[in-house]
Enzyme design. Structure first.
Site, mmCIF file in Angstrom:
data_model
loop_
_atom_site.group_PDB
_atom_site.id
_atom_site.type_symbol
_atom_site.label_atom_id
_atom_site.label_comp_id
_atom_site.label_asym_id
_atom_site.label_seq_id
_atom_site.Cartn_x
_atom_site.Cartn_y
_atom_site.Cartn_z
ATOM 1 C CB VAL A 12 14.853 5.243 13.561
ATOM 2 C CG1 VAL A 12 15.403 4.230 13.540
ATOM 3 C CG2 VAL A 12 14.529 6.236 12.218
ATOM 4 C CB SER A 34 13.966 16.885 23.308
ATOM 5 O OG SER A 34 15.228 16.327 22.829
ATOM 6 C CB THR A 118 22.222 11.332 8.295
ATOM 7 O OG1 THR A 118 21.987 11.796 7.377
ATOM 8 C CG2 THR A 118 23.437 12.275 8.815
ATOM 9 C CE1 TYR A 142 20.859 14.979 11.631
ATOM 10 C CE2 TYR A 142 20.583 15.069 8.730
ATOM 11 C CZ TYR A 142 20.115 14.491 10.440
ATOM 12 O OH TYR A 142 19.626 13.141 10.266
#
Ligand code: UDP
Length: 325
Positions: A12, A34, A118, A142
């Protein structure tokens, strides 16, 4: 504007960087590579290699106090399954790194930020479509780490005058393609998402796709998700950047307001690729709610945003992107 994009070497972040450059902004990307790729950073943006803790303060201070107009913060770890196995990576990598960024912003007088939040902050929804005032009960580290960052942003807006916008992404798909130019798309080493996995079958890289459960209370028994084209998603970031207002933290869902089932997505991939794409029904994936669809009312009225690209466009663009690699 002079902008810092964290995570601009990722899926994104690289798309939005390209859109920001196209709109005439100056972009400096900070990415630890990473999971991102240096060659995904669009030409025209400067790449600084490092973590937010290591380098955000130094980058933001470059040019003097207040020399950056805003930050777009994409850098994150985003694998739900990994977050359950190794939660510390998410508390530290998402929340810890983000706090380092917020403090570097505070110290250098940069107070405008657009953050990739999110739908996972909501967890299992009680009502559908999901509105921004719905309860936030994430079901994995998360989602919890992203919710904690949203909370920190609200606090930095109240205490330090930050103008922050959190965009709560639903299911992002597709790629950014420019005729004769660079393309940006999904290149994850560990691919968990539906559309790229289905396209792997069409490419001959996998025998079949696994449908994670078909006994959900949905019309065809498979999960419904709200898919949004990454280019539409990027457009929302540019609007959000203009909508940042001092001492205010705003939250917007970023979804279309309608859902597609896993079966419908696979059928669309069959149509677009012309490949039969064998599918096998497997067990449910733990933690998957039956339906995750955004109410997009608030972002439509608040930012004047609406999705322009449908599921066919997402699959077609993702397919063109992977074939070009
Ligand atoms: N899914 C699937 N097979 C796969 C990958 C995903 O059936 O190989 C399903 C998954 O259970 C969910 C939907 O596709 O219902 C979208 O999953 P994805 O991982 O793309 O996004 P999520 O909704 O988990 O963020």
């Amino acid at each position: 504007m002079k902008l810092l994009v964290t995570g601009g070497a990722g899926y994104v972040g690289s798309v939005v960087t390209a859109q920001l450059l196209e709109a005439g902004h100056e972009v400096i990307v900070l990415d630890d590579l990473s999971t991102g790729h240096a060659d995904a950073v669009p030409a025209g943006a400067r790449l600084v290699h490092g973590t937010l803790r290591e380098r955000a303060a130094e980058v933001l201070a470059d040019g003097g106090e207040g020399s950056f107009d805003a930050v777009l913060h994409f850098a994150a770890k985003s694998l739900v399954g990994e977050s359950v196995q190794k939660p510390w990576l998410y508390w530290d990598g998402n929340l810890g790194e983000s706090l380092a960024l917020l403090d570097a912003m505070r110290e250098t007088g940069t107070s405008r930020i657009v953050f990739s939040s999110t739908a996972a902050t909501y967890g299992e929804p009680e009502e559908t479509p999901i509105v921004e005032t719905a309860p936030t009960r994430p079901t994995n580290p998360y989602g919890m780490s992203k919710l904690a960052i949203d909370t920190a942003l609200a606090e930095y807006a109240r205490l330090f005058g930050f103008g922050a916008v959190s965009l709560r992404y639903f299911n992002v798909a597709g790629a950014r393609l420019v005729e004769g130019g660079e393309a940006q798309g999904e290149r994850h080493a560990v691919e968990t998402h539906l559309i790229p996995n289905v396209l792997k079958v069409a490419r001959g890289e996998k025998e079949s796709v696994s449908v994670f459960g078909e006994d959900y209370p949905t019309p065809d028994g498979t999960c419904l998700r709200d898919y949004i084209h990454v280019v539409d998603l990027g457009v929302a970031h540019l609007l959000a950047l203009d909508a940042c207002a001092p001492s205010t933290h705003q939250i917007f869902n970023l979804g279309s307001g309608s859902g597609y089932s896993v079966r419908e997505v696979i059928d669309m991939c069959r149509e677009v690729t012309g490949h039969p794409i064998p599918a096998e029904v497997g067990p449910r994936r733990p933690g998957d709610p039956a339906v995750l669809v955004a109410s997009s009312e608030k972002i439509r009225t608040g930012l004047g945003w609406k999705p322009e690209r449908d599921l066919r466009a997402m699959v077609t663009d993702a397919w063109t992107f992977v074939q070009g690699r």
